[in-house]
Write an enzyme that holds these catalytic residues in place. Structure first.
Site, mmCIF file in Angstrom:
data_model
loop_
_atom_site.group_PDB
_atom_site.id
_atom_site.type_symbol
_atom_site.label_atom_id
_atom_site.label_comp_id
_atom_site.label_asym_id
_atom_site.label_seq_id
_atom_site.Cartn_x
_atom_site.Cartn_y
_atom_site.Cartn_z
ATOM 1 N N ARG A 1 0.983 -0.923 -0.236
ATOM 2 C CA ARG A 1 0.073 0.121 0.011
ATOM 3 C C ARG A 1 0.855 1.577 -0.260
ATOM 4 O O ARG A 1 1.879 1.553 0.602
ATOM 5 C CB ARG A 1 -0.797 -0.236 1.354
ATOM 6 N N ARG B 1 -2.725 13.825 6.438
ATOM 7 C CA ARG B 1 -2.840 13.472 7.649
ATOM 8 C C ARG B 1 -3.032 12.133 8.439
ATOM 9 O O ARG B 1 -2.494 12.510 9.636
ATOM 10 C CB ARG B 1 -4.227 13.427 7.694
ATOM 11 N N ASP C 1 -13.839 -1.796 6.025
ATOM 12 C CA ASP C 1 -13.043 -0.814 6.822
ATOM 13 C C ASP C 1 -13.706 -1.082 8.136
ATOM 14 O O ASP C 1 -12.839 -0.286 8.494
ATOM 15 C CB ASP C 1 -13.435 0.512 6.044
ATOM 16 N N ASN D 1 -10.400 7.159 12.624
ATOM 17 C CA ASN D 1 -10.187 8.573 12.538
ATOM 18 C C ASN D 1 -11.681 9.266 11.950
ATOM 19 O O ASN D 1 -11.754 9.899 11.563
ATOM 20 C CB ASN D 1 -9.705 8.836 11.109
HETATM 21 C C1 0GY Z 1 -8.625 3.247 6.011
HETATM 22 C C2 0GY Z 1 -8.709 4.859 5.740
HETATM 23 C C3 0GY Z 1 -7.925 5.977 7.209
HETATM 24 C C4 0GY Z 1 -6.686 4.931 7.807
HETATM 25 C C5 0GY Z 1 -6.381 3.952 7.339
HETATM 26 O O1 0GY Z 1 -4.088 3.299 7.526
HETATM 27 C C6 0GY Z 1 -5.038 3.900 7.721
HETATM 28 O O2 0GY Z 1 -4.630 4.952 9.199
HETATM 29 O O3 0GY Z 1 -6.220 3.972 6.169
HETATM 30 C C7 0GY Z 1 -8.808 7.084 7.171
HETATM 31 O O4 0GY Z 1 -7.440 7.496 8.358
HETATM 32 O O5 0GY Z 1 -8.736 7.627 5.938
HETATM 33 O O6 0GY Z 1 -9.520 2.570 4.883
HETATM 34 O O7 0GY Z 1 -8.556 2.700 7.079
#
Ligand code: 0GY
Length: 312
Positions: free
Chosen positions: A127, A133, A264, A269
């Site tokens: 990924r 952020r 998800d 967040n």
């Molecule tokens: C998601 C979205 C978020 C976070 C992450 O890896 C992560 O911290 O992907 C987000 O904060 O939008 O897909 O889990």
């Protein structure tokens, strides 16, 4: 000494403890193709460079959710709170009895032997995160070098970015040598017209580059109208996440063989509300409205990408 106790980021919303049983019956063999595990922090410490500290969300809790919702398998995506330390995700993949595959975060310093070990554990992608952020900047030449090294393993690249950043990222994405899977439809601003320039650009990316796929996930993250659209129970007939559905539907209709769906969970967040995962599953037929589209979205497509050896 490793930290053993972590304080959640202030205002952090815990995942929904008692999700409803979905009314929509998932096709047999369905894959939740985007979910995470967090820690537990005492066993798998969160990364020092993380931008948030989540609540713990273990593999056991993930597998219980999988069974409750009616999924057969998971794709566990490395979350940024674990940086490039993939141990929690790998531990979950190994414990799943072949029912989970993983998407890892790797650095350019990773050795070939370490890449092979990740593959052996069930990893099938890496990924690249461009959401400011969540992560610090990584130079694109470093990411390209990683993409070139994972390509021979048959892995793909998962990319996460905000819609406004697509013009700047276009040349990089379109020169990647692998399948490219975009998280959450490229995070469109759903208050903008579906046929406007922003979402149009994303549709054009998928149309012109047949190696680009999209997760049609995260209505709860993208929605402005929210889960209680008409002020009552958060149920779909009342229009929960109704503003996101046309965007998901457009991609499912136009690219039925290149879309994936995931919960998800545990929903990092989110600031306003934590979704009921049963309700999220009930949202699926609003974007994939025939049995054929549902089967592609939930079974055929993720199986092709993550379990290609198992013919369906
Ligand atoms: C998601 C979205 C978020 C976070 C992450 O890896 C992560 O911290 O992907 C987000 O904060 O939008 O897909 O889990």
């Amino acid at each position: 000494m490793a930290e053993t106790a972590f304080q959640k980021t202030p205002g952090w919303l815990d995942w929904y403890a008692n999700p409803s049983k979905p009314r929509f019956k998932l096709p047999p063999g369905s894959v939740d193709a985007h979910c995470h595990v967090f820690g537990p922090g005492a066993e798998f410490p969160y990364a020092p460079e993380r931008k948030y500290t989540p609540c713990d969300a273990s593999k056991h809790q993930l597998f219980a959710l999988r069974d409750h919702l009616g999924f057969a398998r998971n794709v566990i995506v490395q979350a940024t709170c674990h940086g490039a330390d993939n141990r929690a995700m790998i531990d979950a993949c190994r414990a799943s009895n072949g029912k989970a595959r993983g998407v890892a975060t790797v650095k350019r310093s990773i050795t070939d032997a370490e890449l092979r070990a990740l593959h052996e554990a069930g990893v099938r992608g890496t990924r690249f995160n461009f959401v400011k952020r969540l992560v610090d900047f990584t130079p694109k030449d470093e990411l390209m070098e990683i993409a070139q090294r994972i390509a021979p393993l048959g892995w793909h690249v998962v990319v996460y970015f905000e819609a406004v950043d697509l013009p700047e990222l276009w040349d990089f994405f379109t020169s990647l040598p692998t399948t490219v899977v975009v998280d959450h439809m490229g995070r469109p601003d759903v208050t903008k017209p579906i046929d406007g320039p922003e979402f149009g650009r994303f549709v054009r990316l998928m149309r012109e580059y047949p190696n680009v796929w999209s997760k049609v996930s995260c209505p709860e993250r993208l929605s402005v109208s929210g889960p209680r659209a008409l002020g009552g129970e958060p149920r779909l007939e009342q229009g929960a996440y109704r503003d996101v559905a046309p965007f998901g539907r457009r991609l499912v209709e136009t690219f039925p063989d290149r879309v994936l769906w995931g919960t998800d969970w545990p929903h990092p967040n989110l600031k306003d509300h934590m979704p009921d995962d049963g309700l999220l599953v009930d949202w699926i037929p609003h974007i994939a409205y025939t049995a054929e589209l549902q089967n592609k979205l939930l079974v055929t497509n993720p199986m092709r990408l993550y379990w290609p050896d198992e013919n369906r």
